[in-house]
Design a protein around this motif. Sequence first.
Motif, PDB file in Angstrom:
ATOM      1  N   SER A   1       7.369  27.077  18.468  1.00 24.96           N
ATOM      2  CA  SER A   1       8.049  27.224  19.759  1.00 24.96           C
ATOM      3  C   SER A   1       9.478  26.708  19.668  1.00 24.96           C
ATOM      4  CB  SER A   1       7.307  26.445  20.848  1.00 24.96           C
ATOM      5  OG  SER A   1       8.053  26.408  22.048  1.00 24.96           O
ATOM      6  N   PRO A   2      10.396  27.402  20.337  1.00 24.89           N
ATOM      7  CA  PRO A   2      11.744  26.847  20.455  1.00 24.89           C
ATOM      8  C   PRO A   2      11.749  25.666  21.419  1.00 24.89           C
ATOM      9  CG  PRO A   2      11.557  28.837  21.768  1.00 24.89           C
ATOM     10  CD  PRO A   2      10.253  28.689  21.020  1.00 24.89           C
ATOM     11  N   ALA A   3      12.857  24.934  21.454  1.00 29.73           N
ATOM     12  CA  ALA A   3      13.070  23.914  22.486  1.00 29.73           C
ATOM     13  C   ALA A   3      13.652  24.604  23.720  1.00 29.73           C
ATOM     14  CB  ALA A   3      13.997  22.829  21.970  1.00 29.73           C
ATOM     15  N   ARG A   4      13.987  23.827  24.720  1.00 28.32           N
ATOM     16  CA  ARG A   4      14.590  24.420  25.917  1.00 28.32           C
ATOM     17  C   ARG A   4      15.722  23.536  26.426  1.00 28.32           C
ATOM     18  NH1 ARG A   4      14.809  20.526  28.422  1.00 28.32           N
ATOM     19  NH2 ARG A   4      13.266  19.472  29.700  1.00 28.32           N
ATOM     20  N   ILE A   5      16.672  24.168  27.085  1.00 26.49           N
ATOM     21  CA  ILE A   5      17.717  23.449  27.816  1.00 26.49           C
ATOM     22  C   ILE A   5      17.588  23.813  29.285  1.00 26.49           C
ATOM     23  CG2 ILE A   5      20.201  23.248  28.238  1.00 26.49           C
ATOM     24  CD1 ILE A   5      20.682  23.726  25.289  1.00 26.49           C
ATOM     25  N   ASP A   6      17.493  22.800  30.132  1.00 27.32           N
ATOM     26  CA  ASP A   6      17.420  23.037  31.574  1.00 27.32           C
ATOM     27  C   ASP A   6      18.846  23.118  32.123  1.00 27.32           C
ATOM     28  OD1 ASP A   6      17.401  20.266  30.733  1.00 27.32           O
ATOM     29  OD2 ASP A   6      17.304  19.709  32.845  1.00 27.32           O
ATOM     30  N   LEU A   7      19.171  24.247  32.730  1.00 31.14           N
ATOM     31  CA  LEU A   7      20.525  24.463  33.249  1.00 31.14           C
ATOM     32  C   LEU A   7      20.655  24.095  34.722  1.00 31.14           C
ATOM     33  CD1 LEU A   7      21.342  27.899  31.552  1.00 31.14           C
ATOM     34  CD2 LEU A   7      21.958  25.600  30.773  1.00 31.14           C
ATOM     35  N   ALA A   8      19.561  24.123  35.460  1.00 33.11           N
ATOM     36  CA  ALA A   8      19.610  23.746  36.885  1.00 33.11           C
ATOM     37  C   ALA A   8      18.194  23.694  37.443  1.00 33.11           C
ATOM     38  CB  ALA A   8      20.434  24.751  37.688  1.00 33.11           C
ATOM     39  N   GLY A   9      17.983  22.799  38.421  1.00 35.24           N
ATOM     40  CA  GLY A   9      16.722  22.774  39.162  1.00 35.24           C
ATOM     41  C   GLY A   9      15.677  21.815  38.659  1.00 35.24           C
ATOM     42  N   GLY A  10      15.906  21.166  37.498  1.00 33.78           N
ATOM     43  CA  GLY A  10      14.919  20.229  36.987  1.00 33.78           C
ATOM     44  C   GLY A  10      14.562  19.161  38.013  1.00 33.78           C
ATOM     45  N   TRP A  11      13.376  18.602  37.887  1.00 23.55           N
ATOM     46  CA  TRP A  11      12.725  17.667  38.804  1.00 23.55           C
ATOM     47  C   TRP A  11      11.980  18.396  39.914  1.00 23.55           C
ATOM     48  CZ3 TRP A  11      11.434  13.149  37.343  1.00 23.55           C
ATOM     49  CH2 TRP A  11      12.282  12.330  36.601  1.00 23.55           C
ATOM     50  N   THR A  12      12.434  19.596  40.336  1.00 24.27           N
ATOM     51  CA  THR A  12      11.692  20.295  41.391  1.00 24.27           C
ATOM     52  C   THR A  12      10.406  20.905  40.859  1.00 24.27           C
ATOM     53  OG1 THR A  12      12.801  22.448  41.112  1.00 24.27           O
ATOM     54  CG2 THR A  12      13.849  20.851  42.574  1.00 24.27           C
ATOM     55  N   ASP A  13      10.239  20.928  39.530  1.00 29.44           N
ATOM     56  CA  ASP A  13       9.006  21.449  38.923  1.00 29.44           C
ATOM     57  C   ASP A  13       7.924  20.385  38.826  1.00 29.44           C
ATOM     58  OD1 ASP A  13      10.754  20.188  36.858  1.00 29.44           O
ATOM     59  OD2 ASP A  13       9.024  20.609  35.576  1.00 29.44           O
ATOM     60  N   THR A  14       8.280  19.146  39.186  1.00 30.60           N
ATOM     61  CA  THR A  14       7.377  18.017  38.988  1.00 30.60           C
ATOM     62  C   THR A  14       6.382  17.907  40.131  1.00 30.60           C
ATOM     63  OG1 THR A  14       9.175  16.828  37.890  1.00 30.60           O
ATOM     64  CG2 THR A  14       7.301  15.527  38.641  1.00 30.60           C
ATOM     65  N   PRO A  15       5.081  17.803  39.833  1.00 29.15           N
ATOM     66  CA  PRO A  15       4.123  17.512  40.902  1.00 29.15           C
ATOM     67  C   PRO A  15       4.394  16.116  41.470  1.00 29.15           C
ATOM     68  CG  PRO A  15       3.021  18.347  38.933  1.00 29.15           C
ATOM     69  CD  PRO A  15       4.428  18.018  38.532  1.00 29.15           C
ATOM     70  N   PRO A  16       4.335  15.908  42.749  1.00 31.86           N
ATOM     71  CA  PRO A  16       3.897  16.855  43.787  1.00 31.86           C
ATOM     72  C   PRO A  16       5.027  17.695  44.393  1.00 31.86           C
ATOM     73  CG  PRO A  16       4.208  14.710  44.759  1.00 31.86           C
ATOM     74  CD  PRO A  16       4.531  14.545  43.291  1.00 31.86           C
ATOM     75  N   ILE A  17       6.267  17.455  43.960  1.00 27.63           N
ATOM     76  CA  ILE A  17       7.400  18.164  44.570  1.00 27.63           C
ATOM     77  C   ILE A  17       7.217  19.670  44.460  1.00 27.63           C
ATOM     78  CG2 ILE A  17       9.882  18.575  44.480  1.00 27.63           C
ATOM     79  CD1 ILE A  17       8.688  15.322  43.115  1.00 27.63           C
ATOM     80  N   CYS A  18       6.713  20.126  43.298  1.00 25.90           N
ATOM     81  CA  CYS A  18       6.649  21.564  43.031  1.00 25.90           C
ATOM     82  C   CYS A  18       5.735  22.309  43.992  1.00 25.90           C
ATOM     83  CB  CYS A  18       6.233  21.813  41.584  1.00 25.90           C
ATOM     84  SG  CYS A  18       4.534  21.338  41.202  1.00 25.90           S
ATOM     85  N   TYR A  19       4.732  21.617  44.576  1.00 25.86           N
ATOM     86  CA  TYR A  19       3.855  22.324  45.517  1.00 25.86           C
ATOM     87  C   TYR A  19       3.992  21.805  46.949  1.00 25.86           C
ATOM     88  CZ  TYR A  19       0.665  18.340  44.703  1.00 25.86           C
ATOM     89  OH  TYR A  19       0.128  17.086  44.606  1.00 25.86           O
ATOM     90  N   GLU A  20       4.717  20.707  47.165  1.00 24.57           N
ATOM     91  CA  GLU A  20       4.955  20.234  48.536  1.00 24.57           C
ATOM     92  C   GLU A  20       6.260  20.786  49.097  1.00 24.57           C
ATOM     93  OE1 GLU A  20       4.593  16.016  48.872  1.00 24.57           O
ATOM     94  OE2 GLU A  20       2.440  16.022  48.448  1.00 24.57           O
ATOM     95  N   GLN A  21       7.297  20.875  48.251  1.00 23.04           N
ATOM     96  CA  GLN A  21       8.557  21.480  48.669  1.00 23.04           C
ATOM     97  C   GLN A  21       8.729  22.864  48.070  1.00 23.04           C
ATOM     98  OE1 GLN A  21      12.802  19.626  48.186  1.00 23.04           O
ATOM     99  NE2 GLN A  21      12.506  21.052  46.482  1.00 23.04           N
ATOM    100  N   GLY A  22       8.203  23.051  46.871  1.00 20.10           N
ATOM    101  CA  GLY A  22       8.473  24.236  46.081  1.00 20.10           C
ATOM    102  C   GLY A  22       9.536  23.911  45.050  1.00 20.10           C
ATOM    103  N   GLY A  23       9.502  24.616  43.930  1.00 23.03           N
ATOM    104  CA  GLY A  23      10.444  24.316  42.857  1.00 23.03           C
ATOM    105  C   GLY A  23      11.080  25.560  42.286  1.00 23.03           C
ATOM    106  N   ALA A  24      12.241  25.378  41.666  1.00 29.81           N
ATOM    107  CA  ALA A  24      12.936  26.459  40.969  1.00 29.81           C
ATOM    108  C   ALA A  24      13.763  25.840  39.860  1.00 29.81           C
ATOM    109  CB  ALA A  24      13.826  27.246  41.920  1.00 29.81           C
TER     110      ALA A  24
END
Length: 1127
Positions: free
Chosen positions: A750-773
């Motif tokens: 697998s390659p690595a990844r670089i997050d360009l925007a929106g990180g932390w919104t994918d974290t539970p519980p934020i990702c399902y209480e607010q929604g994430g992108a």
Amino acid sequence: MLFVQMQHRTWRMEDHWTAIVVTCSTAIIREGLEKECSRLAKVGLLPSHELLMVVDDPQWEKISKEESASKTCRLEQGVGSGGATINALLVAVERLSAKRNHTTISSELVYNSRFLVVHHGRVLAHSPGGSPFLYVPPELACVSQRAMATPPTLLQHVIWMATKVGRKSNTGVWVTSLDAFIPNSPQIQAPDTDGVNGAVVCTIKTPFKQATHHGTVITDGRKNILRMEYKMPLDRMKEVFMKDEAPVISGLVFLSASLTEQLLGLHTLPPLDRCTYYGTDSGIPPLQVSLYFDLLLPLCSGVEEKEYLSGQCGAMYAQVAKYDITAVQELHTARLQIWKQLQGLKAVFHSLEGTRHHYLASHLTYESIILPLLAPSCVGNSHLHVPTSGAVKTINAYIEGSVKSTGKDLFIVDSWIGKDVALECSGLSTLSGFQLPCARLQLQLAGDCVWQMHPTSVQDVITCYGIKDQLSLHYQEKEAKIFNTDWPVFMKRTGLSPDILWPNQASHHQTFLTAKLFSNKISKEEQIQSLAIMVKTLTDDISMSEWKSRIEEWKVGSRISLLDAIESNIMHKLIKQHEDIYLKIAEQIIEATSSELGGKSLLPVFEYIAASGQISVNKIMTVLHQQLNHERPTTPRLLANIADLLGCMAAGDGGLRSGPAANPQWRNALQQLKLGNQSGAMELMFDTCKSWMQSGHPEDLIRAARHYERASQIVISHLVETAEMHVSPMWVAQDLRQQVPVGVWVEALSPARIDLAGGWTDTPPICYEQGGAVLNIAIKINKKKPIGARVRFIPEPHIVCVLRDWSGGDVRLTWSQLEQLGDYDNPVAPGALVKVVLLYCRLVDLHSEDTLMSQLNERYNAGVEVEVWSQLPQGSGLGGSSLLAGTLVSAMAVLLGHPPPSHSHLVHATLTIEQRLTTGGGWQDQVGGLVGGAKLGVSNVGTPVTVNMYKIPLPAEMLDFLNNHLLLLYTGKVRLARNLLQTVIRNWYARDSTIIECFSKLQRLAIDAAAAVLEGDRKELGHCIDKYWSLKKMVASGCEPGKVMKLMSSLKNHCLGMSLAGAGGGGYLYALKTLSNPLPSDVIPEELSIDAVEIDQEGLELWVGGEALQTPDNEEILTAEKLRSLQ
């Protein structure tokens, strides 16, 4: 009289006062102020201070000829604002001198101290308990957000306003008053008092019409004050001032240390010694002196000695303030002493911009001075589901019964309306202080009235007056009214006469305030009913008839006046009522919002409750646990709320909130929670919690808080595992599997990844209480996919795990006992990630009675060898651990004979795996690396947790730009995201407003950044990356080490945008260079190395025996239209 409080809050040094001194005119008022100041200080709702004192002005009593020798009557005049100021300073400096072990009063202390003197001022009949308890609009209150746990009061506001305005004063005295409300404004600036040798009088620009009733300041056109005049006539005002505004004395004034020392010296000079308690204790009556028109006038450059000594300058004020006319000679002598002492000092002014002077006094109507403050101070009831209808608004009110308004607004303040009470009111009215928790009452009340209940020593007293009534006007004056009606009309309709209303009262004191209108020896219900009939008599003939049938009984009954009721208030009883109501409202809010995701922060409530005492804590703890008797989506937040309350009880002691949470006393409860028995688990946890709270040790409170946070994490895990519904299609039945032969390697890269925007919104519980992108890209580093795993069956029935290290130090582990896999949920255990993946893939059953060897032989007739590696340093920020889990799952699935899993299968599977590993990660890492190229991941509100992935096409030009302009370098700093994650989730559930807004911005930013990539807007993409880094720093404070800050500063002029990858705190830094050329040699320190980076378009790759497998790729392509639908 004196309070010394240890405060658990931390304020800025410029907010610290050496002493806060509150003055008042009587011992009765002092009792209430002492209780209120003690309460505010105890719960940390005041600025930091060394001493907090309440001082009553010097009092003088004489034997009245008309009364028996056992009774006394108070002289009407006091010491005035000037005398009260001198007395307050004397008492404060005397206390400080004793505290500093001086044997005499040391006036030199004023040169290294900051004093705040708050004058209570006149009694305000419109507020039960007086002006200190008057509520002010939160949005206009100058009260720190941390200090706004309860509705802000005028006392709090005045103290905090003086703190704000006095922020630049290192020494000296600030004096303020409760006689006026000065709304807060961002335009209000603190004056620079350095170098001031005298006074700084704060003024407010006020329209002429209002200014004519107050003191105004005349200046020389610069900062110097020429003179101050009280009630300047309108004609003269128009001659002196421009723009139809005059600078009115605000009530806030600064006294320099030099002036303060001189004022202190006055207490030794007759007759000014009569202004302090020294005079009273020497047996002489007080002398009334004004702060502005006696003490500060000599500092005005336009005031001549002769004019000042004659009293001409302050004549109007002396008349209105009712100076004792027999003390003319003493006042002349006093002014002579003041003039001599204060020569060489001068007065300047400072304008308070963007605000107004809202004067408060009982002679003004409730409608004019209180109602404008009430509406913006109130809260609606929609979130509490209380039984009210119409325009009912509340401040610190708990309503169980029915309250209706059939006309305009009905304000309910500091009241407890019981379940058997039904009140209906018409017109603009207020119910204040009504304590009816057990009453049985159904009644219609007349509108346009103020209904108050006063707590007294015997029986609470109900009073009422009209919102248009001027309470201190003589009843025969033309403007005088009672219940909004002319007095003659009232007397005619009720049959009452002056001798009934004012028995034994001097005629010139016959006002509404002194009228004996209110029964005080009958029940509260009877009082309300009787008073309601009296008021209705003015407009309703039926009520008049009923009143006349009661009038004789009313006449012979015990009655008191409004002034009597005010003076009879038992202040500790009133404050206790306020606190009881606040506690009930806190319980009500918790119950009403227990099923609502989000909501407002309860942390200020918990801080207040924790400081209020164990009884309050126990009630709130019980309510919180009652909400946990059954499962609900908000269970994790409620558990986090309990942890926050325990943390507040520890008050900053007891250690860090993050720490181990597997104490044997809590183990059974946590195990029950894991098994889904929430009700039983909560009962066990509460029992253990109560035991630990009883120890009284802060460290036990913090350790208990950690276990509640662990319980919250367990429930979050259950909710995240709803994502398993997206994984189940990955597993096929035994008869459909094609197991890989023994000895054949299945390998995944697998390659690595670089997050360009929106990180932390994918974290539970934020990702399902607010929604994430999240927008991210898959990358190769130095031409390689850095993350890999390979697995194979081996003849020996055990498990071999090889952890390959990027620096060459491999670790080989062999597991032949089932128990060796049991620590899979300990992230630091050797091979924990491999263990949890093997168990997740159902290689063996950890809870089976069969041994590990037996299960391997029976199921596969073989053992398993696993090799995993990552060429990324630990804490790189490039998604290593999550991607390693997803990579290993894909290899294991194929080894066990399942079809190659899709990206969606792996993304959702990795979510569950990280929860079981207890690292609690989100979904962006696996989306970012397993799916090639650029893509936008999105999760919506609610469960089951669902992640949708949208691939973003990269045209050759954009791909070349990214490959040639991306910069990736390792900072050498390591910080694990796990160390940040607990704090971030804690802040999320504490509903920190800054954090909540930050998450919303992160989510929106991911959409904006995706649009920039889709449109090929390189500059906008760089701007989004920069903004992303700013938001990351807000989410996780401390994620920018000094070394990184310095590096970013040197890169700034060479990049379109830059950020640390992942959670921050260290690891890799990435940037979009402005030019494709190498950076100048002096930009990056020599010890840091740049890695070659390029976009990986393929993502995860699989091989079996060296032959490539095609992995399903079913991601939707992101289009402009689709992006708009996601916004």
